[in-house]
Enzyme design. Sequence first.
Site, PDB file in Angstrom:
ATOM      1  N   GLY A  32       0.628  -0.873   0.053  1.00  0.00           N
ATOM      2  CA  GLY A  32       0.131   0.264   0.242  1.00  0.00           C
ATOM      3  C   GLY A  32       0.994   1.357   0.230  1.00  0.00           C
ATOM      4  CG  LEU A  33      -0.751   4.586  -1.497  1.00  0.00           C
ATOM      5  CD1 LEU A  33      -1.822   5.912  -2.259  1.00  0.00           C
ATOM      6  CD2 LEU A  33       0.079   5.075  -2.986  1.00  0.00           C
ATOM      7  CB  SER A  34       4.073   6.395   1.638  1.00  0.00           C
ATOM      8  OG  SER A  34       5.138   7.023   3.593  1.00  0.00           O
ATOM      9  N   GLY A  35       2.339   4.900   4.084  1.00  0.00           N
ATOM     10  CA  GLY A  35       1.220   6.165   5.712  1.00  0.00           C
ATOM     11  C   GLY A  35      -0.068   5.503   5.606  1.00  0.00           C
ATOM     12  CB  ALA A  36      -1.355   2.926   3.665  1.00  0.00           C
ATOM     13  CB  SER A  39       5.582  -0.067   9.452  1.00  0.00           C
ATOM     14  OG  SER A  39       6.112   0.625   8.800  1.00  0.00           O
ATOM     15  CB  SER A 106       5.725  -3.773  -2.451  1.00  0.00           C
ATOM     16  OG  SER A 106       4.750  -4.210  -1.576  1.00  0.00           O
TER      17      SER A 106
HETATM   18  P1  ADP Z   1       3.042   2.589   6.212  1.00  0.00           P
HETATM   19  O1  ADP Z   1       4.074   1.834   6.655  1.00  0.00           O
HETATM   20  O2  ADP Z   1       1.599   2.117   5.689  1.00  0.00           O
HETATM   21  O3  ADP Z   1       3.976   3.791   5.395  1.00  0.00           O
HETATM   22  P2  ADP Z   1       2.679   3.921   9.111  1.00  0.00           P
HETATM   23  O4  ADP Z   1       2.231   2.659   9.698  1.00  0.00           O
HETATM   24  O5  ADP Z   1       3.522   4.251   9.305  1.00  0.00           O
HETATM   25  O6  ADP Z   1       2.442   3.543   7.625  1.00  0.00           O
HETATM   26  O7  ADP Z   1       1.998   4.693   9.430  1.00  0.00           O
HETATM   27  C1  ADP Z   1       0.645   4.691   9.132  1.00  0.00           C
HETATM   28  C2  ADP Z   1      -0.292   6.265  10.167  1.00  0.00           C
HETATM   29  O8  ADP Z   1      -1.621   5.708   9.702  1.00  0.00           O
HETATM   30  C3  ADP Z   1       0.133   5.666  11.106  1.00  0.00           C
HETATM   31  O9  ADP Z   1       0.361   6.905  11.948  1.00  0.00           O
HETATM   32  C4  ADP Z   1      -0.756   5.209  12.152  1.00  0.00           C
HETATM   33  O10 ADP Z   1      -1.417   5.533  13.405  1.00  0.00           O
HETATM   34  C5  ADP Z   1      -1.816   5.429  11.357  1.00  0.00           C
HETATM   35  N1  ADP Z   1      -3.313   4.917  11.101  1.00  0.00           N
HETATM   36  C6  ADP Z   1      -4.472   5.857  11.873  1.00  0.00           C
HETATM   37  N2  ADP Z   1      -5.370   4.581  11.387  1.00  0.00           N
HETATM   38  C7  ADP Z   1      -5.015   3.495  11.439  1.00  0.00           C
HETATM   39  C8  ADP Z   1      -5.086   1.696  10.725  1.00  0.00           C
HETATM   40  N3  ADP Z   1      -6.475   1.381  11.038  1.00  0.00           N
HETATM   41  N4  ADP Z   1      -3.930   0.691  10.892  1.00  0.00           N
HETATM   42  C9  ADP Z   1      -3.266   1.312  10.905  1.00  0.00           C
HETATM   43  N5  ADP Z   1      -2.496   3.256  10.741  1.00  0.00           N
HETATM   44  C10 ADP Z   1      -3.621   3.283  10.780  1.00  0.00           C
END
Ligand code: ADP
Length: 201
Positions: A32-36, A39, A106
């Site tokens: 998924g997108l960055s921030g999705a 992690s 990915s």
């Molecule tokens: P990625 O690894 O995809 O780049 P991160 O996990 O670093 O994304 O960041 C996701 C952000 O979204 C975090 O700040 C998290 O607290 C927030 N968030 C809000 N709702 C959710 C959810 N349902 N699941 C995961 N993260 C969430």
Amino acid sequence: MTPHVTRHGAAVTRPQREVLNGHKGLVLWFTGLSGAGKSTIAHAVEQRLHEMGCRTFVFDGDNVRHGLCSDLGFSPQDRTENIRRIGEMVRLFIDAGIIALTAFISPYRADREKLRRLTADGDFIEIYCRCPVEVCERRDVKGLYRLARANEIQDFTGVSAPYEEPESPDLILDTHVSSLHECVENVVSLLRHRGVIRDRT
Ligand code: ADP
């Protein structure tokens, strides 16, 4: 194929390791997108599984890029090579009977499909963290969207580089709608449903 290199058979087999561990080895591949939320969810699922007595390991995008893939950038070729290397590493963990969890954007469907083909049936569980780019951008966990919009980062997925959505992922998590707790429960339910884990209470 590398000449003069012979694979060794294992004295302890994967099924034997899985019996010892009490669960199957496989990979939960978050995309998924960055921030999705990849992690965040991967680590929360790991904690849950660990508490249930499972052997787990999280591979996180940034960590891998500091080490194993530090020579790679974000061109399409480098992104493909990044995922290929991670895939090879993950396969070893699956053979070790571990539940591997990966958090990589990915972005290319073909790369993810290649991983599915590389692994045995049921070993590759693709989990799509689906979240509109506007929401990811509002979260801007690492400040990267701001930099991408300011043209200070090139080839940023969702802004100036493509993300190809999975066509038939094993699970979709709508992280802008569901809570983190719900997302974790959905993953754990899927693993129970597929017979990967059983409660040991
Ligand atoms: P990625 O690894 O995809 O780049 P991160 O996990 O670093 O994304 O960041 C996701 C952000 O979204 C975090 O700040 C998290 O607290 C927030 N968030 C809000 N709702 C959710 C959810 N349902 N699941 C995961 N993260 C969430």
